[in-house]
Design a protein around this motif. Sequence first.
Motif, PDB file in Angstrom:
ATOM      1  N   MET A   1       0.850  -1.192   0.000  1.00  0.00           N
ATOM      2  CA  MET A   1       0.000   0.000   0.000  1.00  0.00           C
ATOM      3  C   MET A   1       0.889   1.247   0.000  1.00  0.00           C
ATOM      4  SD  MET A   1      -3.095   1.292   0.077  1.00  0.00           S
ATOM      5  CE  MET A   1      -4.151  -0.050   0.630  1.00  0.00           C
ATOM      6  N   GLU A   2       0.542   2.233  -0.827  1.00  0.00           N
ATOM      7  CA  GLU A   2       1.347   3.458  -0.901  1.00  0.00           C
ATOM      8  C   GLU A   2       1.340   4.189   0.431  1.00  0.00           C
ATOM      9  OE1 GLU A   2       1.252   7.637  -3.356  1.00  0.00           O
ATOM     10  OE2 GLU A   2       0.848   5.781  -4.441  1.00  0.00           O
ATOM     11  N   SER A   3       2.496   4.720   0.814  1.00  0.00           N
ATOM     12  CA  SER A   3       2.656   5.332   2.138  1.00  0.00           C
ATOM     13  C   SER A   3       1.700   6.501   2.348  1.00  0.00           C
ATOM     14  CB  SER A   3       4.103   5.793   2.326  1.00  0.00           C
ATOM     15  OG  SER A   3       4.454   6.752   1.341  1.00  0.00           O
ATOM     16  N   ARG A   4       1.398   7.284   1.293  1.00  0.00           N
ATOM     17  CA  ARG A   4       0.495   8.419   1.455  1.00  0.00           C
ATOM     18  C   ARG A   4      -0.904   7.965   1.853  1.00  0.00           C
ATOM     19  NH1 ARG A   4       0.441  11.495  -4.017  1.00  0.00           N
ATOM     20  NH2 ARG A   4       0.381   9.319  -4.723  1.00  0.00           N
ATOM     21  N   VAL A   5      -1.330   6.816   1.313  1.00  0.00           N
ATOM     22  CA  VAL A   5      -2.652   6.279   1.653  1.00  0.00           C
ATOM     23  C   VAL A   5      -2.655   5.784   3.094  1.00  0.00           C
ATOM     24  CG1 VAL A   5      -4.379   4.533   1.101  1.00  0.00           C
ATOM     25  CG2 VAL A   5      -3.089   5.651  -0.746  1.00  0.00           C
ATOM     26  N   VAL A   6      -1.631   5.038   3.455  1.00  0.00           N
ATOM     27  CA  VAL A   6      -1.535   4.521   4.825  1.00  0.00           C
ATOM     28  C   VAL A   6      -1.519   5.675   5.820  1.00  0.00           C
ATOM     29  CG1 VAL A   6      -0.089   3.242   6.439  1.00  0.00           C
ATOM     30  CG2 VAL A   6      -0.371   2.418   4.091  1.00  0.00           C
ATOM     31  N   ALA A   7      -0.775   6.723   5.511  1.00  0.00           N
ATOM     32  CA  ALA A   7      -0.688   7.882   6.402  1.00  0.00           C
ATOM     33  C   ALA A   7      -2.031   8.584   6.529  1.00  0.00           C
ATOM     34  CB  ALA A   7       0.372   8.855   5.893  1.00  0.00           C
ATOM     35  N   ALA A   8      -2.763   8.705   5.418  1.00  0.00           N
ATOM     36  CA  ALA A   8      -4.073   9.368   5.447  1.00  0.00           C
ATOM     37  C   ALA A   8      -5.054   8.592   6.314  1.00  0.00           C
ATOM     38  CB  ALA A   8      -4.614   9.513   4.026  1.00  0.00           C
ATOM     39  N   VAL A   9      -5.017   7.259   6.208  1.00  0.00           N
ATOM     40  CA  VAL A   9      -5.895   6.424   7.026  1.00  0.00           C
ATOM     41  C   VAL A   9      -5.504   6.530   8.496  1.00  0.00           C
ATOM     42  CG1 VAL A   9      -6.604   4.057   7.511  1.00  0.00           C
ATOM     43  CG2 VAL A   9      -6.461   4.841   5.145  1.00  0.00           C
ATOM     44  N   ALA A  10      -4.210   6.502   8.774  1.00  0.00           N
ATOM     45  CA  ALA A  10      -3.735   6.568  10.161  1.00  0.00           C
ATOM     46  C   ALA A  10      -4.107   7.891  10.818  1.00  0.00           C
ATOM     47  CB  ALA A  10      -2.218   6.365  10.197  1.00  0.00           C
ATOM     48  N   LEU A  40      -7.903  -0.877  -1.058  1.00  0.00           N
ATOM     49  CA  LEU A  40      -8.762  -0.043  -0.222  1.00  0.00           C
ATOM     50  C   LEU A  40     -10.140  -0.687  -0.162  1.00  0.00           C
ATOM     51  CD1 LEU A  40      -8.233   3.761  -1.076  1.00  0.00           C
ATOM     52  CD2 LEU A  40      -7.687   2.592   1.061  1.00  0.00           C
ATOM     53  N   VAL A  41     -10.772  -0.643   1.002  1.00  0.00           N
ATOM     54  CA  VAL A  41     -12.114  -1.185   1.181  1.00  0.00           C
ATOM     55  C   VAL A  41     -13.073  -0.022   1.400  1.00  0.00           C
ATOM     56  CG1 VAL A  41     -13.601  -2.616   2.628  1.00  0.00           C
ATOM     57  CG2 VAL A  41     -11.238  -3.322   2.180  1.00  0.00           C
ATOM     58  N   ALA A  42     -14.139   0.030   0.591  1.00  0.00           N
ATOM     59  CA  ALA A  42     -15.150   1.076   0.749  1.00  0.00           C
ATOM     60  C   ALA A  42     -16.097   0.667   1.873  1.00  0.00           C
ATOM     61  CB  ALA A  42     -15.919   1.272  -0.551  1.00  0.00           C
ATOM     62  N   VAL A  43     -15.966   1.305   3.032  1.00  0.00           N
ATOM     63  CA  VAL A  43     -16.839   1.023   4.165  1.00  0.00           C
ATOM     64  C   VAL A  43     -18.247   1.541   3.867  1.00  0.00           C
ATOM     65  CG1 VAL A  43     -17.164   1.368   6.650  1.00  0.00           C
ATOM     66  CG2 VAL A  43     -14.853   1.137   5.708  1.00  0.00           C
ATOM     67  N   ARG A  44     -18.332   2.672   3.210  1.00  0.00           N
ATOM     68  CA  ARG A  44     -19.545   3.175   2.590  1.00  0.00           C
ATOM     69  C   ARG A  44     -19.083   4.074   1.446  1.00  0.00           C
ATOM     70  NH1 ARG A  44     -23.606   5.191   5.202  1.00  0.00           N
ATOM     71  NH2 ARG A  44     -24.184   6.798   3.739  1.00  0.00           N
ATOM     72  N   ARG A  45     -20.005   4.570   0.659  1.00  0.00           N
ATOM     73  CA  ARG A  45     -19.632   5.380  -0.495  1.00  0.00           C
ATOM     74  C   ARG A  45     -18.777   6.578  -0.061  1.00  0.00           C
ATOM     75  NH1 ARG A  45     -21.578   6.075  -5.735  1.00  0.00           N
ATOM     76  NH2 ARG A  45     -21.329   8.169  -6.587  1.00  0.00           N
ATOM     77  N   GLY A  46     -17.555   6.627  -0.571  1.00  0.00           N
ATOM     78  CA  GLY A  46     -16.676   7.753  -0.309  1.00  0.00           C
ATOM     79  C   GLY A  46     -15.876   7.682   0.975  1.00  0.00           C
ATOM     80  N   VAL A  47     -15.999   6.576   1.723  1.00  0.00           N
ATOM     81  CA  VAL A  47     -15.248   6.404   2.974  1.00  0.00           C
ATOM     82  C   VAL A  47     -14.530   5.055   2.912  1.00  0.00           C
ATOM     83  CG1 VAL A  47     -15.337   6.345   5.491  1.00  0.00           C
ATOM     84  CG2 VAL A  47     -16.983   7.741   4.219  1.00  0.00           C
ATOM     85  N   TYR A  48     -13.241   5.070   3.222  1.00  0.00           N
ATOM     86  CA  TYR A  48     -12.423   3.885   2.987  1.00  0.00           C
ATOM     87  C   TYR A  48     -11.561   3.547   4.194  1.00  0.00           C
ATOM     88  CZ  TYR A  48     -13.420   5.793  -1.645  1.00  0.00           C
ATOM     89  OH  TYR A  48     -14.049   6.330  -2.731  1.00  0.00           O
ATOM     90  N   THR A  49     -11.096   2.291   4.191  1.00  0.00           N
ATOM     91  CA  THR A  49     -10.022   1.859   5.069  1.00  0.00           C
ATOM     92  C   THR A  49      -9.120   0.926   4.266  1.00  0.00           C
ATOM     93  OG1 THR A  49      -9.485   0.972   7.261  1.00  0.00           O
ATOM     94  CG2 THR A  49     -11.159  -0.212   5.993  1.00  0.00           C
ATOM     95  N   THR A  50      -7.998   0.555   4.833  1.00  0.00           N
ATOM     96  CA  THR A  50      -7.099  -0.349   4.114  1.00  0.00           C
ATOM     97  C   THR A  50      -7.586  -1.784   4.242  1.00  0.00           C
ATOM     98  OG1 THR A  50      -5.671  -0.705   6.035  1.00  0.00           O
ATOM     99  CG2 THR A  50      -5.147   1.168   4.592  1.00  0.00           C
ATOM    100  N   ASP A  51      -7.184  -2.625   3.294  1.00  0.00           N
ATOM    101  CA  ASP A  51      -7.582  -4.024   3.364  1.00  0.00           C
ATOM    102  C   ASP A  51      -6.994  -4.706   4.596  1.00  0.00           C
ATOM    103  OD1 ASP A  51      -5.007  -3.815   2.293  1.00  0.00           O
ATOM    104  OD2 ASP A  51      -5.196  -5.655   1.127  1.00  0.00           O
ATOM    105  N   GLU A  52      -5.789  -4.265   5.032  1.00  0.00           N
ATOM    106  CA  GLU A  52      -5.186  -4.859   6.225  1.00  0.00           C
ATOM    107  C   GLU A  52      -6.033  -4.587   7.467  1.00  0.00           C
ATOM    108  OE1 GLU A  52      -3.574  -2.882   4.133  1.00  0.00           O
ATOM    109  OE2 GLU A  52      -1.781  -3.931   3.391  1.00  0.00           O
ATOM    110  N   LEU A  53      -6.501  -3.345   7.615  1.00  0.00           N
ATOM    111  CA  LEU A  53      -7.329  -3.018   8.773  1.00  0.00           C
ATOM    112  C   LEU A  53      -8.670  -3.740   8.714  1.00  0.00           C
ATOM    113  CD1 LEU A  53      -6.764   0.823   9.331  1.00  0.00           C
ATOM    114  CD2 LEU A  53      -6.126  -1.046  10.868  1.00  0.00           C
TER     115      LEU A  53
END
Length: 342
Positions: A1-10, A40-53
């Motif tokens: 997973m790209e670091s920018r995505v991981v950082a945004a989720v964190a 990335l997993v869409a928890v609902r439309r427009g809201v995401y988390t990582t597949d690992e989480l």
Amino acid sequence: MESRVVAAVARTGGLTTTADLVRAGIEPRFIARLVRTGRLVAVRRGVYTTDELWTAWDEHRARPMARVRAAELCIAVAHVSSHDSAALAHELPLLRPQESAVHISRLDMRGTRVQNGVEHHGARFAPDEVTVVDGLRVLDIPRTVADLAREHGYLAGLVAADGAMQRGVSRAQLQEAAARMEGWPFSRTVKQVLDNADPGAESVGETLARDLADESGLGPIETQFPVRTPRGVAWVDLRIGRHLVEFDGRVKYRSVEEGGLRDGDLERMLWDERRRQDEICRGGFGMTRLVYADFWGDRRDDARIRLVREQAASTARYGTELSPEMQEFADRVRGRRHRVVG
């Protein structure tokens, strides 16, 4: 997973939005690709988390709670989380938490409607019924118990009420919340729930076992009964005369590594359970063991018939009354336990 995505989720506690990711310099096309490939997993439309989480979150609590928090990021109207969503925040037991919808209550509307996957309830609530749990504004536990009973029926309400009382909420507090709903739809169901709630139920399964025994016409039913054994005090889920009922949850036999409670060899644990039952019943009791599947469908009828038959056999063999020694021991141990807890 790209670091920018991981950082945004964190940065946002495990959930991030399309807007957050774009602000982090991630192009919408790349976001779509991550979702399409499952990174990335869409928890609902427009809201995401990582597949690992998402993989790490359990389906009974963490994932439903993530859906609540994801909806919270998208709802613009004034509201509080309620019903199933409030129960998840308070960690109250639910019958089927993995199936729970997102619920909010609002003062600016009437009736109930579903909007973008969220159930909006137009309902009165007082300021003193609102509390904050981990940053989420929710209705308090007594109000939530009443809402669950009205929304989902007697059994769901009983599970929640038992759980609330197990956590120290008094029957009077629950009744006060119910009194504010006098005359509301299904308020009689709430009253019935509170009449039958019992703080001795330590799990959903124990509540369901008591409900099955009650439906079978057996009683009186006593929860958390202590029995003297060679290895000390054994606490049994239910007592009906000289017959005992134990609920065996799957989590007890699942290993710690699998999210359960078993720390050791399964065969040894099953042997210990059998020995424990023998030691308990040796003092003059019969026993019925129930599992979760016994409470539903055709198996419920079979379990009810078995419970009635086995309880009758215990009565025929031992009678219904405890000996003075049994009663004295139970009263003394209960008193000691209550002093420790209190």
